[in-house]
Design a protein around this motif. Structure first.
Motif, PDB file in Angstrom:
ATOM      1  N   SER A 264      81.373  54.149  89.513  1.00 41.27           N
ATOM      2  CA  SER A 264      81.157  55.432  90.207  1.00 41.27           C
ATOM      3  C   SER A 264      82.441  56.095  90.704  1.00 41.27           C
ATOM      4  O   SER A 264      82.440  57.283  90.986  1.00 41.27           O
ATOM      5  CB  SER A 264      80.227  55.222  91.398  1.00 41.27           C
ATOM      6  OG  SER A 264      80.851  54.366  92.341  1.00 41.27           O
ATOM      7  N   SER A 265      83.533  55.330  90.805  1.00 40.26           N
ATOM      8  CA  SER A 265      84.761  55.914  91.370  1.00 40.26           C
ATOM      9  C   SER A 265      85.519  56.800  90.393  1.00 40.26           C
ATOM     10  O   SER A 265      86.452  57.486  90.792  1.00 40.26           O
ATOM     11  CB  SER A 265      85.717  54.804  91.820  1.00 40.26           C
ATOM     12  OG  SER A 265      85.091  53.957  92.719  1.00 40.26           O
ATOM     13  N   VAL A 266      85.173  56.752  89.122  1.00 41.42           N
ATOM     14  CA  VAL A 266      85.970  57.504  88.149  1.00 41.42           C
ATOM     15  C   VAL A 266      85.258  58.819  87.797  1.00 41.42           C
ATOM     16  O   VAL A 266      84.045  58.941  87.965  1.00 41.42           O
ATOM     17  CB  VAL A 266      86.267  56.671  86.870  1.00 41.42           C
ATOM     18  CG1 VAL A 266      86.799  55.300  87.222  1.00 41.42           C
ATOM     19  CG2 VAL A 266      85.064  56.573  85.959  1.00 41.42           C
ATOM     20  N   PRO A 267      86.016  59.798  87.308  1.00 43.03           N
ATOM     21  CA  PRO A 267      85.414  61.114  87.049  1.00 43.03           C
ATOM     22  C   PRO A 267      84.298  61.092  85.996  1.00 43.03           C
ATOM     23  O   PRO A 267      84.405  60.403  84.976  1.00 43.03           O
ATOM     24  CB  PRO A 267      86.601  61.946  86.543  1.00 43.03           C
ATOM     25  CG  PRO A 267      87.806  61.285  87.109  1.00 43.03           C
ATOM     26  CD  PRO A 267      87.485  59.817  87.117  1.00 43.03           C
ATOM     27  N   VAL A 268      83.248  61.871  86.283  1.00 38.91           N
ATOM     28  CA  VAL A 268      82.168  62.054  85.312  1.00 38.91           C
ATOM     29  C   VAL A 268      82.677  62.973  84.204  1.00 38.91           C
ATOM     30  O   VAL A 268      83.473  63.872  84.452  1.00 38.91           O
ATOM     31  CB  VAL A 268      80.924  62.661  86.025  1.00 38.91           C
ATOM     32  CG1 VAL A 268      81.217  64.015  86.646  1.00 38.91           C
ATOM     33  CG2 VAL A 268      79.729  62.755  85.081  1.00 38.91           C
ATOM     34  N   LEU A 269      82.231  62.702  82.972  1.00 38.27           N
ATOM     35  CA  LEU A 269      82.613  63.570  81.850  1.00 38.27           C
ATOM     36  C   LEU A 269      81.367  64.181  81.226  1.00 38.27           C
ATOM     37  O   LEU A 269      80.386  63.454  80.976  1.00 38.27           O
ATOM     38  CB  LEU A 269      83.347  62.762  80.770  1.00 38.27           C
ATOM     39  CG  LEU A 269      84.792  62.351  81.052  1.00 38.27           C
ATOM     40  CD1 LEU A 269      85.334  61.515  79.896  1.00 38.27           C
ATOM     41  CD2 LEU A 269      85.674  63.578  81.271  1.00 38.27           C
ATOM     42  N   PRO A 270      81.391  65.484  80.927  1.00 32.40           N
ATOM     43  CA  PRO A 270      80.280  66.072  80.170  1.00 32.40           C
ATOM     44  C   PRO A 270      80.333  65.560  78.732  1.00 32.40           C
ATOM     45  O   PRO A 270      81.385  65.126  78.261  1.00 32.40           O
ATOM     46  CB  PRO A 270      80.552  67.567  80.244  1.00 32.40           C
ATOM     47  CG  PRO A 270      82.001  67.704  80.548  1.00 32.40           C
ATOM     48  CD  PRO A 270      82.452  66.444  81.247  1.00 32.40           C
ATOM     49  N   ALA A 271      79.183  65.623  78.044  1.00 27.29           N
ATOM     50  CA  ALA A 271      79.066  65.008  76.712  1.00 27.29           C
ATOM     51  C   ALA A 271      80.179  65.426  75.762  1.00 27.29           C
ATOM     52  O   ALA A 271      80.736  64.598  75.042  1.00 27.29           O
ATOM     53  CB  ALA A 271      77.707  65.345  76.118  1.00 27.29           C
ATOM     54  N   ASN A 272      80.519  66.727  75.771  1.00 27.56           N
ATOM     55  CA  ASN A 272      81.520  67.179  74.793  1.00 27.56           C
ATOM     56  C   ASN A 272      82.876  66.508  75.020  1.00 27.56           C
ATOM     57  O   ASN A 272      83.555  66.127  74.074  1.00 27.56           O
ATOM     58  CB  ASN A 272      81.653  68.720  74.806  1.00 27.56           C
ATOM     59  CG  ASN A 272      81.918  69.268  76.192  1.00 27.56           C
ATOM     60  OD1 ASN A 272      81.611  68.620  77.191  1.00 27.56           O
ATOM     61  ND2 ASN A 272      82.485  70.441  76.266  1.00 27.56           N
ATOM     62  N   LEU A 273      83.247  66.306  76.285  1.00 27.93           N
ATOM     63  CA  LEU A 273      84.540  65.663  76.554  1.00 27.93           C
ATOM     64  C   LEU A 273      84.451  64.141  76.513  1.00 27.93           C
ATOM     65  O   LEU A 273      85.462  63.456  76.500  1.00 27.93           O
ATOM     66  CB  LEU A 273      85.063  66.093  77.930  1.00 27.93           C
ATOM     67  CG  LEU A 273      85.629  67.506  78.008  1.00 27.93           C
ATOM     68  CD1 LEU A 273      85.989  67.851  79.452  1.00 27.93           C
ATOM     69  CD2 LEU A 273      86.853  67.654  77.107  1.00 27.93           C
ATOM     70  N   LEU A 274      83.230  63.636  76.494  1.00 30.81           N
ATOM     71  CA  LEU A 274      83.067  62.184  76.432  1.00 30.81           C
ATOM     72  C   LEU A 274      83.286  61.673  75.011  1.00 30.81           C
ATOM     73  O   LEU A 274      83.908  60.641  74.791  1.00 30.81           O
ATOM     74  CB  LEU A 274      81.652  61.811  76.903  1.00 30.81           C
ATOM     75  CG  LEU A 274      81.313  60.337  76.831  1.00 30.81           C
ATOM     76  CD1 LEU A 274      82.087  59.568  77.892  1.00 30.81           C
ATOM     77  CD2 LEU A 274      79.821  60.115  77.014  1.00 30.81           C
ATOM     78  N   LEU A 275      82.754  62.398  74.053  1.00 33.55           N
ATOM     79  CA  LEU A 275      82.810  61.919  72.669  1.00 33.55           C
ATOM     80  C   LEU A 275      84.114  62.312  71.978  1.00 33.55           C
ATOM     81  O   LEU A 275      84.573  61.621  71.076  1.00 33.55           O
ATOM     82  CB  LEU A 275      81.600  62.438  71.891  1.00 33.55           C
ATOM     83  CG  LEU A 275      80.235  62.057  72.509  1.00 33.55           C
ATOM     84  CD1 LEU A 275      79.105  62.609  71.677  1.00 33.55           C
ATOM     85  CD2 LEU A 275      80.087  60.555  72.663  1.00 33.55           C
TER      86      LEU A 275
END
Ligand code: NAI
Ligand code: SF4
Length: 442
Positions: free
Chosen positions: A288-299
């Motif tokens: 939980s401490s690290v930034p969330v990424l939206p799907a487009n930036l995740l893949l």
């Protein structure tokens, strides 16, 4: 199928017990370390392996070990950080519960390399059933001459003690953990001095995560040069990932650090895709401490490159467009998840767990929680979004320990990537709690 180094024997019935572990190659690495390599030889292999701390920070293990001060007549300690409390992270639990001797063997080899005769496992209180498993493994190892005095006739002595925590997340921070081990309230200390110089009872101490110490066993077995072939770049070896959220197959997976995020999420070998054929919305890849990424930036990275399950690739783009591998707590969110509600949940957690020593963290986490609550419960104003941004910026980098940053980063990333979702909540107070913003971004 990906190759495994830590969980390769996890399926063997009875592997929790000494006889089965030993008859399947267990304690061969310890034998090699104690009788052939010696402390410097072990350190060399760990340095060659490129092993990085598996608790979250990814600090090079060999380098950390080489920092340990060696003043004459002062004891050195090894502390195993088993206070695994990062939301979404449950990989150390798996190792300790199912293959405890792998950890005990790792502790033995690591203590030997560091010249430590006492080793402490500090385990989170909520893992209430695991200390018994560890203590049984310790007793078995001692009975077979792998712990205690003059281990296997080498003249090396080692005792391992298990200490239960009492439920505070902050005690996973290494200096708070040390304070707690000393019997005090778990308040983080200011660093430097680092524990490698002044740690437990002011003596040189190395604090490593469970998985890090377990990984020393295969490194000694196969050698550092072979270990690096299981990964790529500065992400060598294998990594345990605890995958949870809206996926078909939540669980603990060992990956070679050379697979893509897409493969990890969608292949049947790992997460098996998004549950109920929903669409992927976002992911927190490292606890939980690290930034969330939206799907487009995740893949894919912002440069359009395939995002890999490595320290470097997940961090590519910095916090503007990247995140971190962190502790390997991989939290997947589908199109039905509400980013505001998730961010509020984490903000509540960090506020509750702040030790209160420094005001930016103590006051800032509470303030962020209240503002997020207002937005989620339909009482927010548009200016609250900028206020939130301002609060998190004033916490980051201004606190004694990383909990402050850990509280700030998820809020920053949520606003950075999902600002329209916050705005929708403010603009639609009646529906704020009942309807989700969904996938309007894509
Ligand atoms: P850190 O980056 O401050 O330190 C990493 C390690 O390197 C520490 O052991 C530190 O003592 C050592 N070190 C760094 N510079 C040194 C030097 N010059 N001399 C000697 N030693 C040195 O990070 P920290 O506080 O250990 O961990 C923060 C991370 O922990 C976060 O990234 C977060 O992801 C993770 N975390 C994991 C949790 C879990 O349950 N696994 C819980 C909470 C946070
Ligand atoms: Fe305590 Fe938070 Fe300061 Fe860490 S950052 S020392 S948890 S108040």
């Amino acid at each position: 199928m990906g190759r495994k180094l830590l969980l390769d024997k996890a399926h063997i019935e009875g592997i929790r017990y000494y006889d089965t572990y030993r008859s399947n190659g267990g304690y061969a690495a310890a034998e090699k370390a104690l009788k052939t390599l010696g402390p410097d030889g072990v350190l060399d292999e760990v340095k060659k392996s490129g092993l990085r701390g598996r608790g979250g920070a990814g600090f090079p293990t060999g380098l950390k070990w080489s920092f340990i001060a060696k003043p004459e007549g002062v004891p050195r300690y090894l502390v195993c950080n088993a206070d695994e409390s990062e939301p979404g992270t449950f990989k150390d639990r798996y190792l300790m519960e199912f293959i405890p001797h792998l950890l005990i063997e790792g502790l033995l080899i690591s203590s030997f390399a560091l010249g430590a005769n006492s080793c402490y496992i500090y385990i989170r209180g909520e893992y209430a059933w695991i200390p018994d498993i560890l203590e049984q493994a310790i007793a078995e190892a001692k009975n077979k001459g792998w712990l205690g005095k003059n281990i296997q006739g080498t003249g090396f002595d080692l005792e391992i003690y298990v200490q239960r925590g009492a439920g505070a997340y902050i005690c996973g921070e290494e200096t708070a953990l040390i304070e707690s081990l000393e019997g005090k309230r778990g308040n983080p200390r200011i660093k430097p001095p680092f524990p490698a110089v002044k740690g437990l009872w002011q003596s040189p101490t190395v604090v490593n995560n469970v998985e890090t110490l377990a990984a020393v066993v295969p490194i000694i077995n196969i050698g550092g040069d072979e270990y690096i072939k299981y990964g790529t770049g500065k992400s060598t070896g294998t990594k345990l990932i605890s995958a949870c959220g809206n996926i078909n197959k939540p669980g603990v997976y060992e990956i070679e650090m050379n697979i893509s995020v897409e493969e990890f999420i969608y292949s049947d070998e790992y997460c098996g895709g998004i549950k109920n054929n929903k669409r992927l919305k976002a992911c927190i890849p490292g606890g939980s401490s690290v930034p969330v990424l939206p799907a487009n930036l995740l893949l894919k990275t912002a440069k359009g490159e395939t995002r890999m399950m490595t320290y470097e690739s997940l961090a590519d783009g910095g916090f503007a467009t990247g995140s971190m591998l962190g502790s390997g707590g991989f939290i997947v969110m589908d199109e039905d998840q509400c980013i505001v509600r998730n961010t509020l949940t984490f903000a509540r957690f960090y506020h509750h767990e702040s030790c209160g020593q420094c005001s930016p963290c103590r006051e800032g986490t509470g303030w962020m929680k209240k503002v997020l609550q207002n937005i989620e419960y339909g009482k927010g104003k548009m200016s609250d979004i900028d206020l939130l941004w301002d609060i998190q910026r004033k916490i980051e980098g201004n606190t004694i320990c990383p909990l402050g940053d850990a509280a700030a980063w998820p809020v920053a990333a949520a606003i950075r990537h999902f600002r329209d979702e916050f705005e929708w909540h403010v603009a639609n107070p009646q529906e704020s709690q009942t309807r989700n913003f969904g996938l309007a971004h894509y």
